[in-house]
Design a protein around this motif. Structure first.
Motif, short mmCIF file in Angstrom:
data_model
loop_
_atom_site.label_atom_id
_atom_site.label_comp_id
_atom_site.label_asym_id
_atom_site.label_seq_id
_atom_site.Cartn_x
_atom_site.Cartn_y
_atom_site.Cartn_z
N GLY A 231 0.82 -1.21 0.00
CA GLY A 231 0.00 0.00 0.00
C GLY A 231 0.85 1.26 0.00
O GLY A 231 0.54 2.24 -0.69
N ILE A 232 1.94 1.21 0.76
CA ILE A 232 2.83 2.38 0.83
C ILE A 232 3.45 2.65 -0.55
O ILE A 232 3.60 3.79 -0.96
CB ILE A 232 3.92 2.16 1.90
N THR A 233 3.80 1.56 -1.26
CA THR A 233 4.36 1.71 -2.61
C THR A 233 3.37 2.40 -3.53
O THR A 233 3.71 3.33 -4.27
CB THR A 233 4.73 0.32 -3.17
N ALA A 234 2.11 1.94 -3.50
CA ALA A 234 1.08 2.55 -4.34
C ALA A 234 0.92 4.02 -4.01
O ALA A 234 0.93 4.89 -4.89
CB ALA A 234 -0.24 1.81 -4.15
N TYR A 235 0.81 4.31 -2.72
CA TYR A 235 0.54 5.68 -2.28
C TYR A 235 1.72 6.61 -2.58
O TYR A 235 1.55 7.66 -3.19
CB TYR A 235 0.23 5.67 -0.78
N LEU A 236 2.92 6.20 -2.16
CA LEU A 236 4.07 7.10 -2.33
C LEU A 236 4.53 7.17 -3.79
O LEU A 236 5.03 8.21 -4.22
CB LEU A 236 5.23 6.67 -1.42
N GLY A 237 4.37 6.09 -4.54
CA GLY A 237 4.70 6.14 -5.97
C GLY A 237 3.87 7.20 -6.68
O GLY A 237 4.38 8.00 -7.47
N LEU A 238 2.58 7.23 -6.36
CA LEU A 238 1.70 8.25 -6.97
C LEU A 238 2.01 9.64 -6.44
O LEU A 238 1.97 10.62 -7.19
CB LEU A 238 0.23 7.92 -6.67
N GLU A 239 2.32 9.75 -5.14
CA GLU A 239 2.58 11.06 -4.55
C GLU A 239 3.92 11.65 -5.02
O GLU A 239 3.99 12.80 -5.43
CB GLU A 239 2.68 10.94 -3.02
N LYS A 240 4.96 10.82 -4.91
CA LYS A 240 6.32 11.34 -5.06
C LYS A 240 6.73 11.47 -6.52
O LYS A 240 7.47 12.37 -6.88
CB LYS A 240 7.32 10.44 -4.33
N ILE A 241 6.31 10.53 -7.36
CA ILE A 241 6.73 10.57 -8.77
C ILE A 241 5.54 10.91 -9.67
O ILE A 241 5.62 11.77 -10.52
CB ILE A 241 7.40 9.24 -9.18
N GLY A 242 4.41 10.24 -9.45
CA GLY A 242 3.25 10.46 -10.31
C GLY A 242 2.67 11.86 -10.15
O GLY A 242 2.22 12.47 -11.10
N LYS A 243 2.71 12.40 -8.93
CA LYS A 243 2.12 13.71 -8.64
C LYS A 243 0.75 13.87 -9.32
O LYS A 243 0.47 14.86 -9.99
CB LYS A 243 3.08 14.84 -9.05
N LEU A 244 -0.06 12.83 -9.10
CA LEU A 244 -1.38 12.76 -9.75
C LEU A 244 -2.29 13.88 -9.28
O LEU A 244 -2.41 14.13 -8.07
CB LEU A 244 -2.00 11.40 -9.39
N LYS A 245 -2.94 14.55 -10.24
CA LYS A 245 -3.85 15.64 -9.90
C LYS A 245 -5.28 15.29 -10.31
O LYS A 245 -5.51 14.56 -11.27
CB LYS A 245 -3.43 16.92 -10.63
N GLU A 246 -6.22 15.84 -9.58
CA GLU A 246 -7.65 15.62 -9.84
C GLU A 246 -7.96 15.85 -11.32
O GLU A 246 -7.51 16.82 -11.92
CB GLU A 246 -8.47 16.58 -8.97
N GLY A 247 -8.72 14.93 -11.89
CA GLY A 247 -9.18 15.08 -13.27
C GLY A 247 -8.23 14.53 -14.31
O GLY A 247 -8.57 14.49 -15.50
#
Lengths: 331, 331
Positions: free
Chosen positions: B128-144
């Protein structure tokens, strides 16, 4: 009357003089809020070849029978805009015309006491800004790291390496002739140079030249040199993907080593760099480059061709390697 | 007496049972400041394949004839350390042993009232941490934005997609069976799924499923799916290179499309993600994941295999896709 240069045909393959045309029209007059610009220096650059194609891209293609454009340094000859005065020198993306009017948007005032006007198309123009911001924004180069640069004797690569030395890094350049290697080590003061044409194991050469591994690779060429660099990178290494000239002429879709396992293993970052994405950072970049230039910490070369009508020939000469450093036309 | 599992051979290509060995030794006794741990749940993960190779890497390779290790949830059976009490449950990187002693460093106490113990190896563990931090730290996913995930029915991929939906993104998953596609769309609520095994043009399928292009690609597999994703990416797209399971067992150096021209054209970022690089962010990540779990915003699956000696087989089964969600061995 004044001259301007248009795109007449979209060339297939190598462009030639018949793809360009020189026309004449009335000298324009500035309206309220506008300025009249007289072109002094015009930049010609390889990337303009791409805009001669009718392809969807982030920079729109040139239109047939309309003026081409590039970075130009003009003098303000008349101003009806409170932000500019007659006699100001500016730089900006402008048409290939002897005279043109502008509302001033996107133009930067430049100071000829800091550097010759032509330098604002090279070391203080997009060339220098590309080197500086590529290293700042993606490379995030830190003191004491090892910087590897391909296309090291080119306009961008030679500045990249010099900035690396200013930042007290070990700097290794890759280039394609002994003459170029001599230039990067003697004139531009790189620590070491690798002539990729006289080795059959570029990976080993990089390893020898970079015994502590590579922290930042500034890539102007792509292809096998990128693979060899990645294989020598340290944990948390960064690749500035600035150009891939080794692949631009290939007809097939080029293939090579799959890099993602190495990116994962060493937490490596690779990022495509296009200087236009960072327009809001141009002014601080120019300020820093000007400071280094005044302190005599940066060397640069330029080839200056004289005559407005020589712009197309100067552009064509780029592809014959007739320039040393940045190619500029003095109007 | 107690059992432990060692690496017997370094496999070439696909590992098999003969590469592992089960041994017996005395049950250890804790010294002063130490605790005795009894393994309850053991995580098996694809990345362990890399550590079976004798290669210099950031995580050292497993040693031959010594115990392998992974994330384990044990119970404290005896404590001579003031920070732990008999009956505490903890999680940490521990040997594949029924019992072991530890000084407690690197162990986290876990609360079985928030989630079942096995969840601390999955959704509240590195998965779960991998999914969350991968998106936060590298993906920087934004709404929409549009998020594409490969290995979408896997332990990490299914959480990545659900976080994408929490962030109000369009989420498309790639997986290898119709059953998995059904699961990601029905259970995990992805917007769309692509079965890569029933298409011969994955690039076109992605294009159809992502009409606005791909902003973030969370890659668990590498190879041709990465190429297809890159060809569909938007300007400023980001690739989280989290895994390359499609390449891990290949004997030759795998080759494929050269990606650097596309990175340059679209200013794309690719970055290798290893969750261990972000240890200081684990606690906030677990806090956020626990909150979402309590709010019933995250679903997860696990495949629990019973028996300490089944650890090697459970690991091998990962490469056959025999698990549904996180693969865990209950000792």
């Amino acid at each position: 009357m004044m001259k301007y240069i248009i795109l007449r045909n979209r060339p297939e393959g190598k462009p030639s003089l018949k793809d360009f045309g020189t026309k004449e029209t009335e000298k324009p007059q500035p309206g309220e809020g506008e300025i009249l610009l007289k072109a002094l220096y015009v930049s010609v650059d390889p990337y303009l070849r791409g805009r001669m194609r009718d392809e969807k891209s982030y920079i729109p293609p040139f239109k047939l029978n309309e003026p081409m454009e590039s970075m130009v340094v003009p003098e303000v000859e008349d101003s009806k805009n409170e932000n500019f005065s007659k006699g100001d020198f500016v730089s900006g993306m402008l048409d290939w015309q002897e005279y043109q009017v502008s509302d001033g948007k996107g133009l930067n005032k430049i100071n000829k006491d800091i550097a010759p006007l032509s330098a604002y198309l090279g070391i203080l123009g997009l060339t220098g800004i590309t080197a500086y911001l590529g290293l700042e924004k993606i490379g995030k180069l830190k003191e004491g790291e090892t910087l590897l640069v391909s296309g090291a004797a080119g306009a961008v690569g030679s500045i990249v390496g010099q900035i690396g030395k200013i930042k007290k890094c070990k700097v290794v350049g890759i280039a394609g002739s002994d003459e170029k290697i001599k230039k990067i080590t003697k004139v531009f003061k790189f620590d070491e140079g690798i002539n990729y044409k006289t080795t059959d194991n570029i990976k080993e050469e990089i390893k020898k030249a970079c015994p502590n591994g590579v922290d930042v690779y500034f890539d102007n060429v792509g292809g096998e040199m990128l693979d060899a660099a990645i294989l020598n990178m340290n944990k948390f290494g960064r690749v500035v993907n600035c150009g891939a000239i080794s692949l631009y002429n290939s007809k097939e879709k080029p293939t090579g080593l799959r890099l993602e396992p190495f990116l994962i293993k060493k937490s490596i970052l690779m990022q495509g760099f296009t200087v236009r994405d960072y327009a809001e950072d141009f002014q601080p970049a120019i300020k820093q480059l000007s400071k280094w230039l005044k302190e005599d910490k940066l060397q640069y070369e330029e080839t200056i061709v004289e005559g407005f009508e020589k712009i197309p020939q100067a552009f064509l000469d780029l592809f014959e390697g007739k320039n040393q450093g940045k190619m500029v036309v003095k109007v």
